[in-house]
Design an enzyme around this catalytic site. Structure first.
Site, PDB file in Angstrom:
ATOM      1  N   ASP A  74       0.808  -1.217   0.000  1.00 34.62           N
ATOM      2  CA  ASP A  74       0.000   0.000   0.000  1.00 34.62           C
ATOM      3  C   ASP A  74       0.843   1.270   0.000  1.00 34.62           C
ATOM      4  OD1 ASP A  74       0.692  -0.978   2.589  1.00 34.62           O
ATOM      5  OD2 ASP A  74      -0.680   0.444   3.513  1.00 34.62           O
ATOM      6  N   GLU A 133      -0.652  -2.019   5.182  1.00 35.74           N
ATOM      7  CA  GLU A 133       0.258  -1.991   6.323  1.00 35.74           C
ATOM      8  C   GLU A 133       0.194  -0.663   7.061  1.00 35.74           C
ATOM      9  OE1 GLU A 133       3.545  -1.100   8.789  1.00 35.74           O
ATOM     10  OE2 GLU A 133       3.273  -0.104   6.854  1.00 35.74           O
ATOM     11  N   GLU A 134      -0.038   0.411   6.321  1.00 38.93           N
ATOM     12  CA  GLU A 134       0.062   1.743   6.901  1.00 38.93           C
ATOM     13  C   GLU A 134      -0.984   2.026   7.988  1.00 38.93           C
ATOM     14  OE1 GLU A 134       2.451   3.627   6.691  1.00 38.93           O
ATOM     15  OE2 GLU A 134       3.522   3.152   4.847  1.00 38.93           O
ATOM     16  N   HIS A 141       7.775   8.599   4.517  1.00 42.78           N
ATOM     17  CA  HIS A 141       6.529   9.373   4.609  1.00 42.78           C
ATOM     18  C   HIS A 141       6.719  10.833   4.179  1.00 42.78           C
ATOM     19  CE1 HIS A 141       4.262   6.403   7.467  1.00 42.78           C
ATOM     20  NE2 HIS A 141       5.094   5.771   6.647  1.00 42.78           N
TER      21      HIS A 141
END
Length: 389
Positions: A78, A137-138, A361
């Site tokens: 993702d 996962e995030e 990020h």
């Protein structure tokens, strides 16, 4: 196995092209439909059977030429709701406000390349390699969903990798013990009694309650937890009041807790609730706390981590192995190892000459694609050596 090294090199350009395609078409949590289809198309071409999971994701299996154990390899898929700022690359995200800002596109391409290489030595594999292409996962939901759908059933060992921009390209780390912290989310609603800003004596100021809590809650870390057991308590959002001349009746705080043991997590949760209730009561208000568990800590199995270190030194040289300190970042890989031995490695991708040293990020995050060759080979070598040792 030297043959695996040659095969990874053979597929390197395909791996980079695949990663760049995913990078241009990032998909958020549980929306990885195109990514899932792209992985499935490649698995179909190379002849590795698989099943799709709900709503997205894939579990594939390569059965070796001889019976043996089962090892699972995991990659997440993702992207993030981050606007890409890398204007100088040809494969910049085509999706406004979305990008692969954490390297999951590289993870997917690396694992798929490892699958290609292992397929070519299938007859020499003693056992089964399971490939887990995980969504979401995030937000720490994907691994739990995959486990619920049988991802680790019958698995003897599980191995994962994360590209890591804080480490230089060419380096790899797989430490014994703590690797990633738990990552919990809390929210607190303080209620006072609103009124005119010129008449505070008739009110209970929720802004005062919330501010006092923020200023004092760090005592939970400094005075209520073992100083040798790292803990982070962060209040990241504060929503208070409606107007400059109105005493706030309501205040809402949101934050996160990071630590490396379940016992410490439980202690911090209880302390947060106590601090909130008693701070509110001191000012004449009330507090309501919601504490949501995120990931559990990633604790690398000692035998597996030492085994991975051996593989790293043998295949990439003594200098490649470093000991990266544990991070208080979260990783839902931990759900795969709750009841199954395993370990999680970091593959350095930071290279200032290629401008790939930016933090995960960040809108400028990118990957030194030469590091992907190391990641793909490490996936493949770990699986082959584990099953054949």
């Amino acid at each position: 196995m030297k043959e695996l090294k040659k095969l990874i090199q053979k597929y390197k350009e395909e791996m980079i092209d695949f990663r760049r395609d995913l990078h241009q078409h990032p998909e958020l949590q549980f929306e990885e439909f195109r990514t899932t289809e792209k992985v499935a198309e490649t698995l179909d071409k190379i002849g590795i059977p698989y099943r799709k999971t709900e709503p997205t994701g894939i579990i594939a299996e390569l059965v070796g030429g001889q019976p043996g154990k089962t090892v699972a390899l995991r990659a997440d898929m993702d992207a993030l709701p981050v606007q890409e700022l890398n204007d100088g690359i040809s494969y910049k995200s085509l999706e406004e406000g979305k990008m692969h800002a954490c390297g999951h596109d590289a993870h997917t391409a690396m694992l798929l390349t490892a699958a290609k290489a292992l397929k070519e030595v299938q007859s020499e594999i003693k056992g089964t390699v399971r490939f887990i292409f995980q969504p979401s996962e995030e937000n720490a939901q994907g691994a739990k969903a995959m486990v619920a759908q049988g991802a680790v059933e019958g698995v003897d060992d599980v191995f994962g990798i994360h590209i890591w921009s804080q480490m230089l390209s060419g380096t790899v780390s797989c430490v014994v013990g703590s690797s990633f912290a738990s990552a919990d989310i809390f929210s607190i609603d303080f209620k006072g009694r609103g009124g005119h800003g010129a008449m505070p004596d008739a009110c209970v100021d929720a802004a005062m309650i919330a501010s006092s809590f923020v200023m004092n809650v760090q005592s939970v870390v400094s005075r209520e937890t073992n100083p040798l057991d790292p803990v982070v308590v962060t209040v990241g959002k504060m929503d208070v009041g409606t107007r400059f001349n109105v005493i706030a009746e309501n205040a809402r705080l949101e934050g996160t807790v990071r630590c490396f043991s379940i016992e410490t997590r439980d202690r911090v949760e209880k302390a947060l609730k106590r601090y909130a209730a008693q701070t509110a009561a001191m000012y004449g208000g009330t507090a309501s706390v919601e504490y949501n568990y995120g990931t559990v800590p990633v604790i690398n199995d000692e035998e597996d981590a030492l085994f991975a270190q051996k593989i790293i030194k043998e295949n990439f040289g003594e200098a490649a192995l470093i000991q990266e300190p544990p991070t208080t970042g979260g990783e839902d890989f931990s759900y795969f190892t709750e009841n199954t031995p395993g370990c999680f490695a970091l593959v350095g991708c930071g290279n200032p000459e290629k401008d790939t040293q930016w933090a995960h990020h960040h809108g400028r995050f990118n990957v030194d694609e030469d590091a992907m060759e190391i990641g793909a080979e490490l996936y493949a070598q770990y699986a082959f050596e584990y099953l054949n040792k």
